[in-house]
Enzyme design. Structure first.
Site, PDB file in Angstrom:
ATOM      1  N   HIS A 190       0.856  -1.179   0.000  1.00 31.03           N
ATOM      2  CA  HIS A 190       0.000   0.000   0.000  1.00 31.03           C
ATOM      3  C   HIS A 190       0.894   1.231   0.000  1.00 31.03           C
ATOM      4  CE1 HIS A 190      -4.027  -1.598   0.167  1.00 31.03           C
ATOM      5  NE2 HIS A 190      -3.679  -2.456   1.124  1.00 31.03           N
ATOM      6  N   ASP A 191       0.241   2.366  -0.164  1.00 29.00           N
ATOM      7  CA  ASP A 191       0.918   3.655  -0.266  1.00 29.00           C
ATOM      8  C   ASP A 191       2.110   3.799   0.687  1.00 29.00           C
ATOM      9  OD1 ASP A 191       1.213   6.470   0.983  1.00 29.00           O
ATOM     10  OD2 ASP A 191       0.099   6.957  -0.836  1.00 29.00           O
ATOM     11  N   ASP A 202      -0.213   7.055  -3.470  1.00 32.04           N
ATOM     12  CA  ASP A 202      -1.300   6.640  -4.354  1.00 32.04           C
ATOM     13  C   ASP A 202      -1.637   7.680  -5.409  1.00 32.04           C
ATOM     14  OD1 ASP A 202      -1.632   4.194  -3.185  1.00 32.04           O
ATOM     15  OD2 ASP A 202      -3.469   4.688  -2.114  1.00 32.04           O
TER      16      ASP A 202
END
Length: 379
Positions: free
Chosen positions: A136-137, A166
């Site tokens: 994830h980010d 993102d």
């Protein structure tokens, strides 16, 4: 605040985009293309994309249309390829190799439409040791050095929501890439694959900092530099009511106005004396603690001291400047950022609310000339 609802087209009117549903940066990139006027058809999967939000409030799906296709069904890939044949751009955010296994990878799509721009959105990229890893980010920006720059020197790095990885390092670079590739495709007839990796984009965002680092003008630790909170006249300060003011008078003339309005004109040490930055910070901190955020906002109103109140998400739309510009807009009862940037001729707008899964199958089948979309459709 502006209230939308009128028709708007934008500079990408006539451009057709197929978005294979996902979460995060892919949908945001497709939203930006839709905001700019593209006809974005989101191919939703049965059961939804897995984002824990009511689809009615998922603003990243505004200005789009939705069809539901099960890519794992026997006729699923064929139905997507029918759309691809008529599209200019495709956006997908699967792990590397997944689109190929589903029958809608670049080679298959280009066989149907050689001029297609195939945009791939991932965190790690299409190749490399981590390409198949989940992430994830926060993990992507951690490896690029950007997360380590944010926060106080004696505290853990601060996660900047998912804006830096993102959306800035991912979505925006994907959009730049597919639009550049679309320009090339329209000039040559040749489509191509755009590999937009968040690690690449986030690293690219720090280009200036790397130059400063090489020149000796940036220390490789957080909270020690001009733009990372290390400088006492570039940061945030708490007010007497527990709110904050943002301060950034980097140039001498703006700094002079800042210390004058703050009431420290004859007390503040020389701003370029790094050995006294701690003393300067203490003085500025103490002064801001003497008044509320609104009181300090009034003090600096109309000045060039580069000071602004730190507003919350709910407060921001009501700020006089943002309200005058229509930076935020209301649509369907949801306050949201208006499309950006702005165009003098091909104006943009929020034309429709979040696309509901499968709600536009009949219209898309008609408008794109793909009657097979209606097979098995609940509509």
């Amino acid at each position: 605040m502006a209230v939308t609802g009128t028709a708007g087209h934008g500079p990408l009117a006539g451009v057709r985009v197929v978005e294979l549903a996902g979460i995060g940066p892919g949908p945001f990139a497709a939203m930006l293309l839709a905001d700019l006027g593209a006809d974005v058809v989101r191919v939703d999967r049965p059961g939804g994309a897995g984002l824990a939000i009511d689809p009615e409030y998922d603003v990243t799906n505004r200005n789009k249309r939705s069809v539901v296709i099960d890519l794992k069904a026997e006729d699923g890939p064929a139905r997507v390829l029918d759309l691809v044949e008529r599209a200019d751009i495709l956006v997908e955010g699967y792990r590397p190799g997944v689109a190929e296994r589903l029958g809608v990878g670049p080679a298959t799509c280009h066989a149907r439409n050689p001029g297609l721009v195939y945009g791939r959105m991932t965190g790690w990229g299409q190749e490399g040791p981590l390409a198949q890893r989940a992430g994830h980010d926060i993990a992507y920006i951690a490896l690029t050095g950007t997360l380590g720059m944010i926060g106080k020197p004696d505290e853990p790095p601060v996660a900047p929501a998912n804006l830096l990885g993102d959306y800035a390092g991912g979505s925006l670079y994907l959009v730049v890439g597919v639009l550049a590739a679309l320009h090339h495709a329209r000039a040559t007839g040749a489509g191509q694959v755009v590999d937009a990796a968040i690690v690449d984009g986030a690293a690219h965002l720090s280009a200036m900092i790397h130059g400063m680092l090489a020149a000796g003008g940036w220390q490789d630790r957080r909270g020690a530099n001009l733009l990372d909170g290390g400088c006492p006249y570039y940061g945030t300060y708490e007010t007497s009511d527990g709110q904050y003011m943002a301060v950034g008078p980097l140039e001498q003339q703006f700094y002079d106005e800042f210390v004058d309005l703050l009431g420290l004109k004859d007390q503040a040490p020389a701003r370029k004396d790094l050995s006294r930055w701690g003393e300067l910070r203490e003085s500025v901190t103490a002064r801001f603690k003497t008044r509320t955020r609104d009181e300090w906002t009034a003090v600096f109103e109309g000045s060039d001291a580069c000071v602004a109140p730190v507003l919350s998400l709910r407060e921001a739309p009501a700020h006089p400047h943002l309200a005058a510009r229509g930076t935020f807009t209301d649509h369907g009862g949801i306050t949201q950022p208006a499309p950006a940037p702005r165009f003098s001729v091909t104006r943009t707008s929020v034309r429709s609310g979040p696309a509901q899964p499968g709600a536009d199958t009949v219209d898309v089948a008609r408008d794109w000339g793909v009657p097979d979309l209606l097979k098995g459709s609940p509509e």
